[in-house]
Write a protein that holds these residues in place. Structure first.
Motif, PDB file in Angstrom:
ATOM      1  N   SER A 178      16.225 -90.227 -38.920  1.00 27.60           N
ATOM      2  CA  SER A 178      16.460 -88.924 -37.970  1.00 27.60           C
ATOM      3  C   SER A 178      14.997 -88.376 -37.691  1.00 27.60           C
ATOM      4  O   SER A 178      14.354 -88.450 -38.659  1.00 27.60           O
ATOM      5  CB  SER A 178      17.325 -88.066 -38.680  1.00 27.60           C
ATOM      6  N   HIS A 194      18.732 -89.814 -33.441  1.00 31.69           N
ATOM      7  CA  HIS A 194      18.914 -90.761 -34.628  1.00 31.69           C
ATOM      8  C   HIS A 194      18.353 -92.005 -34.222  1.00 31.69           C
ATOM      9  O   HIS A 194      18.912 -92.659 -33.407  1.00 31.69           O
ATOM     10  CB  HIS A 194      20.504 -90.611 -34.938  1.00 31.69           C
ATOM     11  N   MET A 231      20.619 -86.126 -41.793  1.00 35.50           N
ATOM     12  CA  MET A 231      20.536 -85.636 -40.609  1.00 35.50           C
ATOM     13  C   MET A 231      20.834 -83.988 -41.123  1.00 35.50           C
ATOM     14  O   MET A 231      21.364 -83.699 -41.914  1.00 35.50           O
ATOM     15  CB  MET A 231      21.729 -85.812 -39.844  1.00 35.50           C
TER      16      MET A 231
END
Length: 168
Positions: free
Chosen positions: A29, A45, A1
């Motif tokens: 992501s 996500h 992320m």
């Protein structure tokens, strides 16, 4: 992320560029940015496919502040003068990639070329830095540099004219 700072940098780069839409996916992501009047960034996500129905991801929306462009009268006049100048007989050296334009090999060094400099096909005229790689840009034509169209340290786009050269 991605970290928040990295997302902010992406928003800034998209806002300063001429692209209208940007998307990025990595390890589940996904980031998608669109630029239509205002800049918005959606980060979500993505869950991996599972046999049981997965809950819908909740996107986090972050709006970047809209910066008003500051246009000075001198800059507008300069653009009008450039449009008025006939450049049909001049060769344009264009950027082969998106990156940062550098007129010299280091901040203390002299510029590779100036207006009025004579160049040959294999003369290095500038450097375009992309992804921490410094790419030397050659003149591609024998002639004289008539005008430098970008400033040192300026971001340039693919195909953007950098120099005007009067061919010999």
């Amino acid at each position: 992320m991605l970290k928040v700072q990295e997302i902010r940098e992406l928003i800034k780069l998209v806002d300063q560029s001429s692209i209208d839409e940007f998307s990025y996916e990595y390890e589940g992501s996904k980031i998608k940015m669109k630029k239509h009047g205002e800049v918005k960034s959606v980060v979500e996500h993505v869950q991996q496919a599972a046999p049981a129905p997965a809950p819908q991801p909740v996107p986090a929306v972050q709006e970047a502040p809209r910066l008003e462009p500051k246009v000075e009268a001198a800059a507008v006049q300069e653009v009008k003068q450039e449009e008025a100048q006939d450049t049909s007989d001049l060769h344009k050296i264009v950027s082969p990639m998106v990156g940062t334009f550098y007129a010299s090999s280091s901040p203390e060094a002299d510029a590779y070329v100036k207006a009025g400099s004579k160049v040959s096909k294999d003369s290095v005229v500038c450097i375009v830095e992309a992804m921490k790689l410094f790419n030397e840009i050659e003149a591609e034509v024998n002639g004289e540099i008539v005008e430098i169209l970008v400033k040192d340290g300026q971001l340039v786009e693919y195909g953007q004219p950098l120099f005007l050269v009067k061919p010999e």
